[in-house]
Design an enzyme around this catalytic site. Structure first.
Site, PDB file in Angstrom:
ATOM      1  N   ASP A 302       0.912  -1.073   0.147  1.00 64.06           N
ATOM      2  CA  ASP A 302       0.080  -0.091  -0.041  1.00 64.06           C
ATOM      3  C   ASP A 302       0.839   1.257   0.119  1.00 64.06           C
ATOM      4  O   ASP A 302       1.769   1.195   0.678  1.00 64.06           O
ATOM      5  CB  ASP A 302      -0.746  -0.026   1.217  1.00 64.06           C
ATOM      6  CG  ASP A 302      -1.788   1.064   1.362  1.00 64.06           C
ATOM      7  OD1 ASP A 302      -2.470   1.655   0.508  1.00 64.06           O
ATOM      8  OD2 ASP A 302      -1.644   2.056   2.300  1.00 64.06           O
ATOM      9  N   THR A 304       0.509   4.548   0.664  1.00 68.90           N
ATOM     10  CA  THR A 304       0.493   5.642   1.888  1.00 68.90           C
ATOM     11  C   THR A 304       1.027   4.569   3.172  1.00 68.90           C
ATOM     12  O   THR A 304       0.129   3.843   3.634  1.00 68.90           O
ATOM     13  CB  THR A 304      -0.956   6.252   1.955  1.00 68.90           C
ATOM     14  OG1 THR A 304      -1.176   6.758   0.938  1.00 68.90           O
ATOM     15  CG2 THR A 304      -0.622   7.285   3.055  1.00 68.90           C
ATOM     16  N   ASP A 547      -1.714   0.014   6.511  1.00 65.96           N
ATOM     17  CA  ASP A 547      -1.741   0.585   7.699  1.00 65.96           C
ATOM     18  C   ASP A 547      -3.183   1.289   8.169  1.00 65.96           C
ATOM     19  O   ASP A 547      -3.280   1.670   9.146  1.00 65.96           O
ATOM     20  CB  ASP A 547      -0.620   1.799   7.714  1.00 65.96           C
ATOM     21  CG  ASP A 547      -1.195   2.940   6.841  1.00 65.96           C
ATOM     22  OD1 ASP A 547      -1.923   2.766   5.970  1.00 65.96           O
ATOM     23  OD2 ASP A 547      -0.258   4.090   6.822  1.00 65.96           O
TER      24      ASP A 547
END
Length: 635
Positions: A302, A304, A547
């Site tokens: 991912d 970010t 996250d």
């Protein structure tokens, strides 16, 4: 209570109506999936074929009264305790998973605003949501207006404007404004509850070592008791041994056929690896994930929080091509910068882009010009604006929304620059009407490039995985061009070929894209999980990093899941590995430790099995003999 508030209060329920809905089972109780109980965990670890075989042999020895010959049960007890402790620890972490962080909500009852526990909300309750509140259940706005941050659920940071009739998803946050919203879903029906329930579902451990050891035990169990009967008959019926001596001799031979030491060695090696990784700021929440990570051949990242830090920064400010020819280029540049600084610094509720612009001009000389009127950012208009104290008016936002039909004037420049950063256009306008809409002619001045801060170690980490033969995919909810630009900077192979996931309509579309491309943008949370499942279907061992709550389903589905400690509670709780220092650069250490442990274990297992039962090894343990981690991955 003022007149307006009184009108809103009339929308709420009476206490009698609320009690009737509670009796009908329409309360917002936690009906989510629960993990296995402690009793089930103990039962599953104690009642195994391995333990059963050893327990039968121990009972036979107990019959002879030779208690010292039952010491082999110490190995069984130690192995069982390790498994129980690890699973109970993982259960307690997972049980804490909750996307809704609050415990109270403000609802209208009996014509007044009351603070209620979340599980006392019922269907059709009207809740009051103000700035900073988390939406406690799926609701529909009945009055008021607000801007909502749904990044916890979708991964997209843009604030979304909500008006009467719009839906509010549970788990999102109100960023500004106040609304009255009617509860439409309760309990397990809520969007956040569905994510939590799926994340809490038990997933079978996918371990090649465990599968092989279980196969060995099944194979040995099938032959050991007939063979034991023959050994006992030979010793006892021939008259060479007394009964107890024949029993102990037979049990000794049978115990030697069971790879107890190998099973204990496996648990011990993995437990030692957990301790070693903890010293490198890595929390291991599932024992066998160390082995799984050692076998990973596809890593899904991912963007970010993994490749990037999650913060934004200004990359550059550039003039609009063709506009600077009418005036001195320096004058146009100064005007654009002055307007950008004024708008960003005057915003009372800045988003990530405004904060980045304000930080960029922090050290600029002089004070920013004051604004006599501020037009806040709107998700409908996709721009914000300001009228400076000198009467000049400017807007800042997405070029296609700011320019409208005049967008073709800058389209080619936008497409070229979009690969480098997220673009915002700054333009001069004649003014704004009473509703905050642009009035009169508009002149584009320049672009400001906003990009995520890339972790300094990201390129080195990506290069490590490339050298180890692990394919890296970047999966993000952002614009695919922006994701492609970041992927190119950190050295992801095939970063020039990006895919807009919103165009992938069928399962076959997803499979074809995953086979050819490495960068994906506009990916929805459920699509991330679909990507992981498609890769597994193709025979890959998949690791997933993330996250946010939007990554939770994919983390749960992956063979090995990695979360950042600074991420959401949901992501941390469902992940098998947590990087405590929030540094993706720790991943090479994790992979190296896992492969070192597994390769050492495989070599020990090969020697153990060849020495003890070479003539009759079952086919299932072929991977233990050969090892199935490619040689270039075991460094």
């Amino acid at each position: 209570m003022n007149e307006a508030a009184g009108i809103e209060a009339s929308l709420g329920l009476a206490s009698e109506e609320a009690q009737a809905r509670i009796a009908a089972g329409e309360a917002n109780v936690d009906a989510g999936v629960k993990t296995r109980s402690v009793g089930q965990i103990v039962h599953d670890n104690v009642c195994t074929l391995f333990n059963l075989v050893n327990a039968v042999l121990a009972l036979i020895v107990l019959f002879t009264g030779s208690y010292k010959n039952m010491l082999f049960m110490v190995v069984i007890v130690c192995n069982t305790v390790i498994g129980i402790v690890q699973e109970i620890r993982s259960k307690r972490i997972t049980d804490r998973l909750s996307i809704i962080a609050g415990s109270k909500a403000h609802a209208l009852r009996d014509g007044m605003e009351a603070e209620l526990p979340l599980d006392e909300l019922v269907r059709d309750d009207v809740v009051v949501l103000r700035r900073g509140d988390q939406v406690p259940a799926d609701t529909q706005v009945v009055s008021g207006e607000c801007r909502v941050n749904e990044s916890l659920l979708t991964g997209e940071a843009d604030l979304i404007r909500k008006q009467p009739g719009d839906a509010l998803m549970s788990g999102s946050f109100v960023n500004s404004g106040t609304v009255y919203a009617r509860v439409v879903h309760v309990g397990a029906e809520n969007y956040a509850a569905k994510i939590s329930a799926e994340a809490k579902e038990r997933k079978a451990v996918r371990s090649e070592i465990m599968r092989c050891l279980n196969g060995i035990i099944k194979f040995v169990s099938c032959i050991m008791f007939p063979l034991g009967a023959l050994l006992f008959a030979r010793d006892y019926l021939s008259g060479n041994s007394e009964l107890n001596s024949a029993i102990l001799s037979t049990v000794s031979a049978l115990v030697g056929m069971i790879p107890e030491g190998l099973i204990l060695l496996t648990s011990t090696v993995l437990a030692v690896a957990v301790v070693r990784l903890s010293k490198s700021q890595v929390l291991v929440q599932q024992l066998y994930c160390i082995e799984t990570l050692a076998r990973v051949d596809v890593l899904c990242l991912d963007k970010t929080g993994t490749i990037t830090t999650g913060d934004m920064e200004v990359a550059w400010v550039r003039p609009v091509e063709g506009e600077a020819a009418q005036d001195a280029p320096d004058a146009i540049d100064r005007e654009a910068r002055r307007a950008l600084r004024a708008i960003a610094c005057a915003d009372d509720d800045p988003n990530e882009a405004s904060r980045a612009i304000a930080a960029y001009f922090k050290d600029a000389e002089g004070r920013p010009e004051t604004c006599s009127r501020m037009i806040p950012f709107s998700s409908d208009k996709k721009w914000s604006g300001a009228q400076l104290s000198n009467g000049s008016c400017y807007v800042m936002g997405a070029a296609q929304f700011v320019l409208g039909d005049a967008y073709e004037r800058v389209r080619l420049q936008v497409e070229r620059l979009a690969a480098e950063a997220r673009l915002l256009l700054i333009a001069r306008v004649e003014g704004f009407d009473e509703f905050g809409n642009i009035r009169g002619d508009l002149r584009p001045l320049g672009f400001v490039g906003i990009r995520d801060q890339i972790r300094p170690t990201a390129a080195e980490t990506i290069a490590y995985f490339k050298d180890q033969g692990v394919r890296v995919l970047v999966i993000s909810g952002d614009d695919p061009r922006t994701v492609s630009g970041i992927a190119e900077k950190v050295g992801v192979e095939g970063s020039d070929r990006f895919v807009d996931a919103s165009t992938l309509k069928t399962e076959s579309d997803v499979e074809r894209a995953l086979a050819c491309d490495s960068v994906f943008g506009r990916v929805k949370p459920e699509q991330k999980k679909q990507f992981v499942l498609a890769l597994q279907k193709a025979g890959h061992t998949v690791a997933m990093t993330g996250d946010g709550v939007n990554d939770t389903l994919a983390l749960k589905a992956a063979d090995c899941s990695v979360a950042m400690a600074a991420g959401s509670d949901a992501a941390r709780n469902v992940a098998q590995l947590v990087l405590v220092d929030n540094d993706f650069a720790s991943m090479p250490k994790v992979v190296a430790e896992g492969r070192r442990s597994i390769n050492n274990l495989q070599r020990s297992a090969s020697l153990f099995l060849v020495k003890r039962c070479r003539p009759s090894l079952p086919p299932c343990c072929s991977s233990l003999r050969r090892g199935n981690i490619p040689s270039n991955l075991s460094r």
